[in-house]
Design a protein around this motif. Structure first.
Motif, mmCIF file in Angstrom:
data_model
loop_
_atom_site.group_PDB
_atom_site.id
_atom_site.type_symbol
_atom_site.label_atom_id
_atom_site.label_comp_id
_atom_site.label_asym_id
_atom_site.label_seq_id
_atom_site.Cartn_x
_atom_site.Cartn_y
_atom_site.Cartn_z
ATOM 1 N N TRP A 32 23.309 68.635 63.055
ATOM 2 C CA TRP A 32 23.851 69.957 63.598
ATOM 3 C C TRP A 32 23.624 70.404 64.785
ATOM 4 O O TRP A 32 24.415 70.833 65.627
ATOM 5 C CB TRP A 32 24.068 70.936 62.257
ATOM 6 N N GLN A 33 22.018 70.417 65.259
ATOM 7 C CA GLN A 33 21.670 70.961 66.575
ATOM 8 C C GLN A 33 22.508 70.031 67.617
ATOM 9 O O GLN A 33 23.113 70.247 68.535
ATOM 10 C CB GLN A 33 20.337 70.924 66.541
ATOM 11 N N LYS A 34 22.218 68.705 67.307
ATOM 12 C CA LYS A 34 22.620 67.550 68.111
ATOM 13 C C LYS A 34 24.384 67.930 68.574
ATOM 14 O O LYS A 34 24.992 68.106 69.629
ATOM 15 C CB LYS A 34 22.596 66.345 67.715
ATOM 16 N N MET A 90 19.588 77.516 62.006
ATOM 17 C CA MET A 90 19.488 76.483 61.203
ATOM 18 C C MET A 90 18.307 76.582 60.048
ATOM 19 O O MET A 90 18.312 75.940 59.253
ATOM 20 C CB MET A 90 19.464 75.110 61.905
ATOM 21 N N ASP A 91 17.213 77.338 60.413
ATOM 22 C CA ASP A 91 16.137 77.441 59.546
ATOM 23 C C ASP A 91 16.084 78.862 58.812
ATOM 24 O O ASP A 91 15.010 79.289 58.370
ATOM 25 C CB ASP A 91 14.757 77.455 60.196
ATOM 26 N N GLN A 92 17.530 79.378 58.488
ATOM 27 C CA GLN A 92 17.823 80.480 57.940
ATOM 28 C C GLN A 92 17.021 81.707 58.410
ATOM 29 O O GLN A 92 16.848 82.810 57.636
ATOM 30 C CB GLN A 92 17.501 80.412 56.206
ATOM 31 N N LYS A 93 16.764 81.874 59.697
ATOM 32 C CA LYS A 93 16.261 82.951 60.438
ATOM 33 C C LYS A 93 17.232 83.654 61.075
ATOM 34 O O LYS A 93 18.356 83.085 61.591
ATOM 35 C CB LYS A 93 15.178 82.623 61.328
ATOM 36 N N LYS A 113 29.998 84.229 69.384
ATOM 37 C CA LYS A 113 30.907 84.054 68.611
ATOM 38 C C LYS A 113 31.643 82.625 68.844
ATOM 39 O O LYS A 113 31.850 81.796 67.766
ATOM 40 C CB LYS A 113 31.760 85.256 68.552
ATOM 41 N N THR A 114 32.302 82.506 69.858
ATOM 42 C CA THR A 114 32.851 81.243 70.407
ATOM 43 C C THR A 114 32.154 79.995 70.108
ATOM 44 O O THR A 114 32.659 79.002 69.486
ATOM 45 C CB THR A 114 33.307 81.260 71.802
ATOM 46 N N ARG A 115 30.895 79.955 70.541
ATOM 47 C CA ARG A 115 30.310 78.777 70.450
ATOM 48 C C ARG A 115 29.774 78.542 69.038
ATOM 49 O O ARG A 115 29.617 77.211 68.607
ATOM 50 C CB ARG A 115 28.936 78.952 71.355
ATOM 51 N N MET A 116 29.644 79.439 68.234
ATOM 52 C CA MET A 116 29.094 79.162 66.725
ATOM 53 C C MET A 116 30.311 79.336 65.582
ATOM 54 O O MET A 116 29.843 78.929 64.734
ATOM 55 C CB MET A 116 28.062 80.479 66.675
ATOM 56 N N GLU A 117 31.351 79.615 65.955
ATOM 57 C CA GLU A 117 32.403 79.695 65.056
ATOM 58 C C GLU A 117 32.598 78.580 64.367
ATOM 59 O O GLU A 117 32.843 78.536 62.870
ATOM 60 C CB GLU A 117 33.475 80.412 65.456
ATOM 61 N N GLU A 118 32.607 77.630 64.905
ATOM 62 C CA GLU A 118 32.749 76.038 64.025
ATOM 63 C C GLU A 118 31.688 75.769 63.015
ATOM 64 O O GLU A 118 31.927 74.778 62.261
ATOM 65 C CB GLU A 118 32.751 74.869 65.132
ATOM 66 N N PHE A 119 30.445 76.455 63.168
ATOM 67 C CA PHE A 119 29.284 76.027 62.543
ATOM 68 C C PHE A 119 29.163 77.058 61.287
ATOM 69 O O PHE A 119 28.109 77.631 60.584
ATOM 70 C CB PHE A 119 28.074 75.896 63.165
ATOM 71 N N ALA A 120 30.037 78.189 61.244
ATOM 72 C CA ALA A 120 30.387 79.151 60.218
ATOM 73 C C ALA A 120 28.982 79.962 60.256
ATOM 74 O O ALA A 120 28.323 80.596 59.418
ATOM 75 C CB ALA A 120 30.270 78.725 58.676
ATOM 76 N N GLU A 146 22.884 88.997 55.729
ATOM 77 C CA GLU A 146 24.607 88.663 55.863
ATOM 78 C C GLU A 146 24.816 88.321 57.344
ATOM 79 O O GLU A 146 26.022 88.046 57.489
ATOM 80 C CB GLU A 146 25.547 89.629 55.324
ATOM 81 N N VAL A 147 24.106 88.596 58.298
ATOM 82 C CA VAL A 147 24.340 88.487 59.677
ATOM 83 C C VAL A 147 23.238 87.331 60.196
ATOM 84 O O VAL A 147 22.107 87.594 60.154
ATOM 85 C CB VAL A 147 24.470 89.690 60.380
ATOM 86 N N ASP A 148 23.755 86.347 60.736
ATOM 87 C CA ASP A 148 23.043 85.524 61.337
ATOM 88 C C ASP A 148 22.239 85.914 62.749
ATOM 89 O O ASP A 148 21.050 85.795 63.138
ATOM 90 C CB ASP A 148 23.580 84.124 61.482
ATOM 91 N N VAL A 149 23.276 86.103 63.664
ATOM 92 C CA VAL A 149 23.112 86.557 65.092
ATOM 93 C C VAL A 149 23.681 87.868 65.362
ATOM 94 O O VAL A 149 24.999 88.349 65.047
ATOM 95 C CB VAL A 149 23.610 85.449 65.987
ATOM 96 N N VAL A 150 22.750 89.002 66.114
ATOM 97 C CA VAL A 150 23.526 90.083 66.325
ATOM 98 C C VAL A 150 23.304 90.311 67.818
ATOM 99 O O VAL A 150 22.201 90.104 68.088
ATOM 100 C CB VAL A 150 22.934 91.320 65.386
ATOM 101 N N VAL A 151 24.391 90.606 68.540
ATOM 102 C CA VAL A 151 24.032 91.074 69.975
ATOM 103 C C VAL A 151 24.334 92.416 70.125
ATOM 104 O O VAL A 151 25.120 93.023 69.684
ATOM 105 C CB VAL A 151 25.147 90.216 70.840
ATOM 106 N N GLY A 152 23.310 93.087 70.877
ATOM 107 C CA GLY A 152 23.253 94.399 70.890
ATOM 108 C C GLY A 152 22.699 94.948 72.117
ATOM 109 O O GLY A 152 21.987 94.325 72.790
ATOM 110 N N THR A 153 22.851 96.359 72.299
ATOM 111 C CA THR A 153 22.270 97.114 73.317
ATOM 112 C C THR A 153 21.129 97.930 72.851
ATOM 113 O O THR A 153 20.360 97.356 71.777
ATOM 114 C CB THR A 153 23.349 98.112 73.950
#
Length: 187
Positions: A32-34, A90-93, A113-120, A146-153
């Motif tokens: 999946w990384q590839k 991918m390692d559930q972090k 969001k755009t880059r990762m949306e295909e990978f749920a 329930e959130v994998d990545v958070v972007v914030g200030t």
């Protein structure tokens, strides 16, 4: 002066503890990384590819990673960060991507969001332009995992923000954060 001495002592102690700590060693790249990296719509630069490989190699070591990536605007630092974030997820972090302004937070959120949306992969935004209710919901989901990545200030540095399993912190424009902010995160 006394306050400065105390803080300097705390920093030295923190770095001494970190040097003895055993960190989480991420798994080698998956298929999946590839696929994720091949989905990048532009041609990577040699430096971008080298930095990505170095960072992923750091992530696979059993030592807490600390790396500074410098480059001019348009160099592709965000894509390098996105690939590192993907590896962590991918390692559930969980991944926190800390930026200095709400405008940049919105831009980077959309990019992730755009880059990762295909990978749920669940990407959220946390900044002062979100309503109190939206912020509370994101914070709740972070704590539950329930959130994998958070972007914030700077909002990410608030005491009420807790992660279920934070595995990677990326600071964009590090020079825009104070030493105390960064060390607070390391603690």
């Amino acid at each position: 002066k006394e306050s400065l001495r105390t803080y300097a002592k705390e920093l030295v102690e923190l770095y001494a503890r970190r040097s003895r700590m055993k960190g989480f060693a991420y798994s080698p790249d998956t298929i999946w990384q590839k696929e994720f990296e091949e989905a990048f719509p532009y041609e990577e630069t040699d430096d971008q590819l080298r930095c990505t490989e170095e960072i992923k190699a750091d992530l696979e070591k059993e030592h807490p990673m600390e790396r500074l990536l410098c480059g001019d605007v348009g160099y592709g630092k965000t894509e390098v960060a996105i690939r590192a974030a993907f590896k962590a997820v991918m390692d559930q972090k969980q991944v926190a991507y800390l930026v200095p302004t709400t405008i940049l937070a919105n831009q980077q959120y959309e990019e992730f969001k755009t880059r990762m949306e295909e990978f749920a992969i669940k990407v959220e935004l946390l900044n002062r332009f979100r309503t109190k209710k939206e912020q509370d919901e994101v914070i709740k989901k972070l704590k539950l995992g329930e959130v994998d990545v958070v972007v914030g200030t700077h909002r990410l540095l608030s005491k009420d923000v807790e992660f279920k399993d934070l595995g990677l912190l990326i600071i964009d424009e590090e020079h825009r954060f104070g030493v105390k902010d960064k060390e607070k995160i390391k603690k």
